[in-house]
Design an enzyme around this catalytic site. Structure first.
Site, PDB file in Angstrom:
ATOM      1  N   CYS A  24      -3.557   1.338   8.142  1.00  0.00           N
ATOM      2  CA  CYS A  24      -2.519   0.698   7.337  1.00  0.00           C
ATOM      3  C   CYS A  24      -2.768  -0.808   7.266  1.00  0.00           C
ATOM      4  CB  CYS A  24      -1.174   0.972   8.008  1.00  0.00           C
ATOM      5  SG  CYS A  24       0.176   0.030   7.366  1.00  0.00           S
ATOM      6  N   GLU A  62       0.811  -1.228   0.000  1.00  0.00           N
ATOM      7  CA  GLU A  62       0.000   0.000   0.000  1.00  0.00           C
ATOM      8  C   GLU A  62       0.837   1.268   0.000  1.00  0.00           C
ATOM      9  OE1 GLU A  62      -3.591  -1.843   2.742  1.00  0.00           O
ATOM     10  OE2 GLU A  62      -2.504  -0.078   3.404  1.00  0.00           O
ATOM     11  N   CYS A  89      -1.608  -2.812  14.938  1.00  0.00           N
ATOM     12  CA  CYS A  89      -1.364  -2.543  13.513  1.00  0.00           C
ATOM     13  C   CYS A  89      -1.895  -3.669  12.651  1.00  0.00           C
ATOM     14  CB  CYS A  89       0.146  -2.376  13.292  1.00  0.00           C
ATOM     15  SG  CYS A  89       0.606  -2.346  11.549  1.00  0.00           S
ATOM     16  N   CYS A 127       3.021   8.418   2.344  1.00  0.00           N
ATOM     17  CA  CYS A 127       3.387   7.366   3.286  1.00  0.00           C
ATOM     18  C   CYS A 127       3.794   6.144   2.453  1.00  0.00           C
ATOM     19  CB  CYS A 127       2.188   7.072   4.189  1.00  0.00           C
ATOM     20  SG  CYS A 127       2.532   5.839   5.428  1.00  0.00           S
ATOM     21  N   CYS A 150       3.042  -5.822  15.658  1.00  0.00           N
ATOM     22  CA  CYS A 150       2.570  -4.819  16.610  1.00  0.00           C
ATOM     23  C   CYS A 150       1.056  -5.014  16.741  1.00  0.00           C
ATOM     24  CB  CYS A 150       2.908  -3.407  16.134  1.00  0.00           C
ATOM     25  SG  CYS A 150       4.677  -3.148  15.928  1.00  0.00           S
ATOM     26  N   CYS A 181       4.854  -7.727   7.226  1.00  0.00           N
ATOM     27  CA  CYS A 181       5.787  -7.298   8.272  1.00  0.00           C
ATOM     28  C   CYS A 181       6.023  -8.464   9.219  1.00  0.00           C
ATOM     29  CB  CYS A 181       5.200  -6.106   9.044  1.00  0.00           C
ATOM     30  SG  CYS A 181       6.390  -5.347  10.164  1.00  0.00           S
TER      31      CYS A 181
HETATM   32  S1  SF4 Z   1       3.515  -0.915  13.104  1.00  0.00           S
HETATM   33 FE1  SF4 Z   1       2.824  -2.570  11.725  1.00  0.00          FE
HETATM   34  S2  SF4 Z   1       4.022  -2.345   9.857  1.00  0.00           S
HETATM   35 FE2  SF4 Z   1       5.039  -1.150  11.471  1.00  0.00          FE
HETATM   36  S3  SF4 Z   1       6.542  -2.565  12.400  1.00  0.00           S
HETATM   37 FE3  SF4 Z   1       4.690  -2.795  13.624  1.00  0.00          FE
HETATM   38  S4  SF4 Z   1       3.556  -4.496  12.642  1.00  0.00           S
HETATM   39 FE4  SF4 Z   1       5.127  -3.813  11.187  1.00  0.00          FE
END
Ligand code: SF4
Length: 410
Positions: free
Chosen positions: A387, A122, A149, A135, A146, A142
């Site tokens: 995101c 994205e 996220c 962005c 997190c 990933c």
């Molecule tokens: S915020 Fe989301 S994209 Fe960024 S490092 Fe953490 S899991 Fe990965």
């Protein structure tokens, strides 16, 4: 055929092996986007040009790619007509494919993009009164999980190449119509005035899309060097911010080798809560992270480090949390600003957003502690906002539906 060599990503938190390499292009041509000028010159020599010719052509082509945004060799009017098909047989000027493009009522634009070997990621453009921020993603998926996220719920597929990273900036310029117009038959004598950035919409870049940029350091660095290169996209390093969840061992290199502004996904002030929200904290704790921030090359009161703090109801949003945040930032004597981000939930998310009153109170306490703590206005909520959401939503749509929408939106 896909190259299956595996790259082990360091650490016990993120041991997911990821395919390192992209699938080579089926037509055997080389994509020039993402390569430094010296490498383009080498490739031209390997393809048969003598050294002097290769150097001149590399300079001309580089200029057309990054100053003019052309996507066809045929458009390079200061290169001999007979030379252009020669280039096109051997090289391509790539852009990520657009799978889906959305335009919010508040001006925010989101694109679901696809690499040449079929992986989706994205990109988001957020216009404000005085700036326009793109962005940019650094990885497909990933490793870091997190908890707040949505991208963290996807597995890492692979790192994006320098071409796929800088290609996002170029695609955004295409979409925003921001390449200089006009004739350029004589590159050396072209008027300066055609290249001023005045009035451009895209003024800032944040490496804050999908992925952890410091786990794809070399490619991110090479891409950003093209973005910052005066002969490249020529965007000042002061207008570029790299956001990390706290990959401490790479932070110093980031400052020294890229030199952009730093943002850190802090999100909590105690070990227990940060271990939960940002699991990388189990590897690089808050003290270690803040020490690395204090040592970040180039950080100063004029170039503050941004600490991102997502507001999660009853998790990290108490008055005591706000006071502890101020204490920590002061303890490490950090030139800091705090961005408070109202949590934007997705279906299945385990957290709720703090109430507006709580967010305001938290912000006030941090401000009273002498640290700027604006609340970020949620953007693009009428399109897939958080995101990672665009990718999962698109996966539910049919191929034909997506093709129709992409054709209509570009
Ligand atoms: S915020 Fe989301 S994209 Fe960024 S490092 Fe953490 S899991 Fe990965």
């Amino acid at each position: 055929m896909a190259v299956s060599e595996l790259m082990s990503i360091p650490g016990q938190i993120d041991p997911v092996p990821a395919a390192r390499d992209i699938t080579p292009r089926a037509d055997g041509r080389t994509d020039l986007i993402g390569l430094p000028k010296a490498r383009i010159c080498e490739l031209f020599e390997q393809a048969g040009l003598d050294g002097k010719q290769a150097k001149l052509r590399a300079k001309q082509v580089f200029h057309w790619l990054y100053h003019r945004g052309v996507t066809e060799f045929e458009a390079m009017t200061d290169i001999a007509k007979t030379m252009r098909p020669w280039l096109a047989e051997r090289f391509v000027i790539g852009r990520p494919d657009v799978v889906e493009a959305q335009h919010s009522t508040d001006g925010t634009r989101k694109w679901l993009l696809k690499t040449a070997d079929g992986h989706e990621f994205e990109m988001v453009f957020i216009p404000d009164a005085d700036r326009g921020t793109l962005c940019v993603s650094s990885q497909v998926g990933c490793t870091l999980n997190c908890r707040f996220c949505h991208t963290g719920t996807m597995r890492l597929v692979r790192n994006l190449t320098p071409g796929e990273i800088v290609g996002q900036v170029m695609l955004a310029r295409d979409a925003l119509g921001e390449w200089p117009k006009g004739k350029m038959d004589f590159a050396e004598v072209e008027s300066e005035a055609e290249y001023t950035a005045d009035g451009r919409l895209l003024t800032n870049i944040v490496m804050m899309g999908m992925g952890e940029p410091l786990y794809n350091f070399d490619n991110v660095r090479d891409a950003l060097r093209l973005v910052m290169d005066g002969d490249g996209l020529a965007l000042s390093k002061r207008r570029i911010t790299l956001s990390t969840s706290g990959v401490v061992p790479m932070m110093e290199r980031c400052g020294e080798e890229i030199g952009v502004n730093l943002a850190v996904s802090l999100h909590a002030v105690s070990k227990n809560v940060r271990d939960e929200i940002v699991p990388l904290n189990r590897k690089y704790g808050i003290e270690e992270l803040l020490s690395a921030c204090a040592a970040y090359p180039g950080a100063s009161n004029a170039r503050r480090i941004t600490f991102e703090y997502v507001m999660l109801k009853d998790k990290n949003d108490s008055d005591a949390d706000a006071r502890e945040l101020v204490r920590l930032l002061r303890q490490y004597d950090l030139p800091a600003k705090v961005n408070l981000i109202p949590f934007n939930p997705w279906p299945g998310a385990v957290y709720e957003c703090s109430t507006p009153e709580r967010v305001k109170r938290f912000s006030d306490i941090v401000f009273e502690g002498g640290i700027s703590a604006p609340v970020r206005t949620p953007r693009g909520r009428d399109i897939d906002a958080a995101c990672g959401q665009l990718k999962t939503t698109a996966e539910k749509k049919s191929r034909a539906e997506r093709d129709r929408e992409a054709a209509a939106a570009v």
